[in-house]
Design a protein around this motif. Structure first.
Motif, PDB file in Angstrom:
ATOM      1  N   GLU A 173       0.826  -1.215   0.000  1.00  0.00           N
ATOM      2  CA  GLU A 173       0.000   0.000   0.000  1.00  0.00           C
ATOM      3  C   GLU A 173       0.858   1.263   0.000  1.00  0.00           C
ATOM      4  O   GLU A 173       0.483   2.268  -0.605  1.00  0.00           O
ATOM      5  CB  GLU A 173      -1.008  -0.044   1.150  1.00  0.00           C
ATOM      6  CG  GLU A 173      -1.950  -1.227   0.945  1.00  0.00           C
ATOM      7  CD  GLU A 173      -3.297  -1.119   1.646  1.00  0.00           C
ATOM      8  OE1 GLU A 173      -3.611  -0.068   2.224  1.00  0.00           O
ATOM      9  OE2 GLU A 173      -4.049  -2.122   1.584  1.00  0.00           O
ATOM     10  N   TRP A 176       1.685   1.744  -3.546  1.00  0.00           N
ATOM     11  CA  TRP A 176       0.554   2.302  -4.306  1.00  0.00           C
ATOM     12  C   TRP A 176       0.591   3.826  -4.208  1.00  0.00           C
ATOM     13  O   TRP A 176       0.405   4.531  -5.203  1.00  0.00           O
ATOM     14  CB  TRP A 176      -0.780   1.791  -3.778  1.00  0.00           C
ATOM     15  CG  TRP A 176      -1.034   0.326  -3.988  1.00  0.00           C
ATOM     16  CD1 TRP A 176      -0.251  -0.547  -4.690  1.00  0.00           C
ATOM     17  CD2 TRP A 176      -2.149  -0.426  -3.500  1.00  0.00           C
ATOM     18  NE1 TRP A 176      -0.814  -1.800  -4.658  1.00  0.00           N
ATOM     19  CE2 TRP A 176      -1.977  -1.761  -3.934  1.00  0.00           C
ATOM     20  CE3 TRP A 176      -3.275  -0.101  -2.728  1.00  0.00           C
ATOM     21  CZ2 TRP A 176      -2.897  -2.761  -3.627  1.00  0.00           C
ATOM     22  CZ3 TRP A 176      -4.189  -1.101  -2.426  1.00  0.00           C
ATOM     23  CH2 TRP A 176      -3.993  -2.419  -2.872  1.00  0.00           C
ATOM     24  N   ASP A 196      -4.793  -8.444  -8.092  1.00  0.00           N
ATOM     25  CA  ASP A 196      -5.388  -7.777  -6.944  1.00  0.00           C
ATOM     26  C   ASP A 196      -6.372  -6.717  -7.435  1.00  0.00           C
ATOM     27  O   ASP A 196      -5.979  -5.658  -7.927  1.00  0.00           O
ATOM     28  CB  ASP A 196      -4.241  -7.149  -6.135  1.00  0.00           C
ATOM     29  CG  ASP A 196      -4.707  -6.529  -4.837  1.00  0.00           C
ATOM     30  OD1 ASP A 196      -5.916  -6.232  -4.710  1.00  0.00           O
ATOM     31  OD2 ASP A 196      -3.867  -6.326  -3.956  1.00  0.00           O
ATOM     32  N   LEU A 197      -7.668  -7.013  -7.265  1.00  0.00           N
ATOM     33  CA  LEU A 197      -8.684  -6.076  -7.751  1.00  0.00           C
ATOM     34  C   LEU A 197      -8.616  -4.733  -7.036  1.00  0.00           C
ATOM     35  O   LEU A 197      -8.800  -3.686  -7.653  1.00  0.00           O
ATOM     36  CB  LEU A 197     -10.077  -6.687  -7.571  1.00  0.00           C
ATOM     37  CG  LEU A 197     -10.654  -7.354  -8.813  1.00  0.00           C
ATOM     38  CD1 LEU A 197     -11.984  -8.026  -8.477  1.00  0.00           C
ATOM     39  CD2 LEU A 197     -10.876  -6.327  -9.925  1.00  0.00           C
ATOM     40  N   ARG A 198      -8.317  -4.773  -5.731  1.00  0.00           N
ATOM     41  CA  ARG A 198      -8.193  -3.505  -4.989  1.00  0.00           C
ATOM     42  C   ARG A 198      -7.083  -2.660  -5.590  1.00  0.00           C
ATOM     43  O   ARG A 198      -7.219  -1.451  -5.747  1.00  0.00           O
ATOM     44  CB  ARG A 198      -7.884  -3.765  -3.512  1.00  0.00           C
ATOM     45  CG  ARG A 198      -9.108  -4.048  -2.671  1.00  0.00           C
ATOM     46  CD  ARG A 198      -8.716  -4.210  -1.214  1.00  0.00           C
ATOM     47  NE  ARG A 198      -8.221  -2.995  -0.605  1.00  0.00           N
ATOM     48  CZ  ARG A 198      -7.110  -2.897   0.121  1.00  0.00           C
ATOM     49  NH1 ARG A 198      -6.329  -3.936   0.322  1.00  0.00           N
ATOM     50  NH2 ARG A 198      -6.756  -1.758   0.650  1.00  0.00           N
ATOM     51  N   GLU A 199      -5.984  -3.335  -5.894  1.00  0.00           N
ATOM     52  CA  GLU A 199      -4.845  -2.629  -6.489  1.00  0.00           C
ATOM     53  C   GLU A 199      -5.237  -1.994  -7.828  1.00  0.00           C
ATOM     54  O   GLU A 199      -4.930  -0.849  -8.109  1.00  0.00           O
ATOM     55  CB  GLU A 199      -3.687  -3.612  -6.696  1.00  0.00           C
ATOM     56  CG  GLU A 199      -2.492  -3.018  -7.382  1.00  0.00           C
ATOM     57  CD  GLU A 199      -1.296  -3.960  -7.311  1.00  0.00           C
ATOM     58  OE1 GLU A 199      -0.861  -4.285  -6.187  1.00  0.00           O
ATOM     59  OE2 GLU A 199      -0.818  -4.393  -8.372  1.00  0.00           O
ATOM     60  N   SER A 200      -5.957  -2.780  -8.644  1.00  0.00           N
ATOM     61  CA  SER A 200      -6.316  -2.265  -9.965  1.00  0.00           C
ATOM     62  C   SER A 200      -7.230  -1.055  -9.838  1.00  0.00           C
ATOM     63  O   SER A 200      -7.102  -0.083 -10.579  1.00  0.00           O
ATOM     64  CB  SER A 200      -6.959  -3.376 -10.811  1.00  0.00           C
ATOM     65  OG  SER A 200      -8.239  -3.691 -10.318  1.00  0.00           O
ATOM     66  N   ILE A 201      -8.125  -1.082  -8.862  1.00  0.00           N
ATOM     67  CA  ILE A 201      -9.066   0.023  -8.704  1.00  0.00           C
ATOM     68  C   ILE A 201      -8.370   1.244  -8.119  1.00  0.00           C
ATOM     69  O   ILE A 201      -8.643   2.378  -8.484  1.00  0.00           O
ATOM     70  CB  ILE A 201     -10.271  -0.427  -7.843  1.00  0.00           C
ATOM     71  CG1 ILE A 201     -11.123  -1.403  -8.657  1.00  0.00           C
ATOM     72  CG2 ILE A 201     -11.098   0.762  -7.370  1.00  0.00           C
ATOM     73  CD1 ILE A 201     -12.111  -2.210  -7.855  1.00  0.00           C
ATOM     74  N   PHE A 202      -7.409   1.000  -7.225  1.00  0.00           N
ATOM     75  CA  PHE A 202      -6.688   2.114  -6.599  1.00  0.00           C
ATOM     76  C   PHE A 202      -5.759   2.814  -7.588  1.00  0.00           C
ATOM     77  O   PHE A 202      -5.588   4.021  -7.542  1.00  0.00           O
ATOM     78  CB  PHE A 202      -5.890   1.623  -5.390  1.00  0.00           C
ATOM     79  CG  PHE A 202      -5.314   2.726  -4.565  1.00  0.00           C
ATOM     80  CD1 PHE A 202      -6.138   3.458  -3.712  1.00  0.00           C
ATOM     81  CD2 PHE A 202      -3.979   3.060  -4.652  1.00  0.00           C
ATOM     82  CE1 PHE A 202      -5.626   4.501  -2.957  1.00  0.00           C
ATOM     83  CE2 PHE A 202      -3.453   4.106  -3.908  1.00  0.00           C
ATOM     84  CZ  PHE A 202      -4.270   4.825  -3.059  1.00  0.00           C
ATOM     85  N   THR A 226      -9.669   8.667 -10.754  1.00  0.00           N
ATOM     86  CA  THR A 226      -8.242   8.502 -10.505  1.00  0.00           C
ATOM     87  C   THR A 226      -7.408   9.320 -11.473  1.00  0.00           C
ATOM     88  O   THR A 226      -6.281   9.657 -11.171  1.00  0.00           O
ATOM     89  CB  THR A 226      -7.796   7.023 -10.600  1.00  0.00           C
ATOM     90  OG1 THR A 226      -8.226   6.513 -11.850  1.00  0.00           O
ATOM     91  CG2 THR A 226      -8.361   6.207  -9.475  1.00  0.00           C
TER      92      THR A 226
END
Ligand code: ADP
Ligand code: ADP
Length: 227
Positions: A173, A176, A196-202, A226
């Motif tokens: 994180e 990121w 990692d879907l969270r990573e892709s969205i972030f 973003t």
């Protein structure tokens, strides 16, 4: 206009037991300055996609264009970072970041190249580590250094193939946050491969989902807020 334009790509690897179809209808469009994440199960062809963009692989069918021209061979204006950064132990961190400048000729003088490497290292939080050896750095720091190396030539396209996958959640994180800073200071057009879907969205402004065997583009999601 799209900087990366991949349309209708089909590809099979040739193996001892015959052809292995891997991609069957890959479509990926990335506008200049865009940051696309490609997600999908293991073995669905994500690394194959990065080889297509870098010109290391020519597809059986379909087109792969960067900047309007069809790719016919390896491209030097693509920066790449991988899950396990390969840094040379007999070189300092600064020298590792400068390595691509020795391999692909550049207009920068040695002093200018060094200044650019120092600036990138400072941007990712590695100021003061220029003279260290890779083994003196943590996994996250090595990944930061390999990101600087991938950016040294101001690449047209930055490919990140699961660069944060091997890191613990906290370090990931942190990285990121660093990526957002890097994107603001050193604009690039990016392709991020991740599970990692969270990573892709972030991180990304668009997510391309691949699945199936052979794999195809199933759908594309725009991530608001973003860019
Ligand atoms: P991912 O990165 O999504 O895990 P890859 O692009 O690495 O997928 O691989 C897709 C499929 O192609 C897998 O079944 C893999 O085993 C196979 N494959 C990848 N590279 C080669 C190769 N050089 N020769 C033969 N098969 C390969
Ligand atoms: P990833 O999923 O991150 O692409 P893999 O472990 O699947 O990593 O593949 C590592 C390397 O082995 C890749 O360079 C890929 O091209 C190669 N590879 C994968 N599957 C095969 C295969 N079936 N035959 C030959 N090479 C392969």
């Amino acid at each position: 206009d799209n900087l990366i334009n991949i349309k209708g790509v089909r590809h099979a690897y040739h193996t001892a037991t015959g052809p292995l179809p891997v991609l069957d209808g890959l479509d990926v469009q990335v506008p200049e300055g865009g940051f696309v994440a490609v997600v999908g199960p293991s073995g669905c062809g994500k690394s194959t996609l990065t080889r297509l963009i870098a010109g290391l692989l020519i597809p059986d069918e379909g087109t792969v264009q960067v900047h309007g021209s069809r790719i016919t061979g390896p491209r030097s204006n693509v920066g790449m970072a991988f899950q396990n950064p390969v840094l040379l132990e007999w070189r300092t961190i600064l020298e590792n970041v400068m390595l691509p400048l020795e391999i692909v000729p550049t207009k920068l003088s040695k002093a200018e190249g060094q200044a650019r490497a120092r600036k990138l290292l400072a941007l990712v939080g590695l100021e003061g580590f220029e003279a260290k050896r890779p083994s003196e750095l943590s996994g996250g720091m090595k990944q930061r250094a390999s990101l600087c190396r991938a950016l040294i030539h101001k690449p047209e396209v930055l490919i990140l193939d699961e660069p944060f996958g091997a890191l613990d959640a906290f370090t990931r994180e942190d990285l990121w946050q660093t990526m957002h800073k890097v994107k603001a200071e050193e604009p690039f057009t990016g392709v991020l491969i991740t599970h990692d879907l969270r990573e892709s969205i972030f991180l990304a402004d668009q997510v391309v989902v691949l699945s199936g065997r052979p794999a195809r583009t199933q759908f594309v999601m725009d991530i608001p807020g973003t860019g």
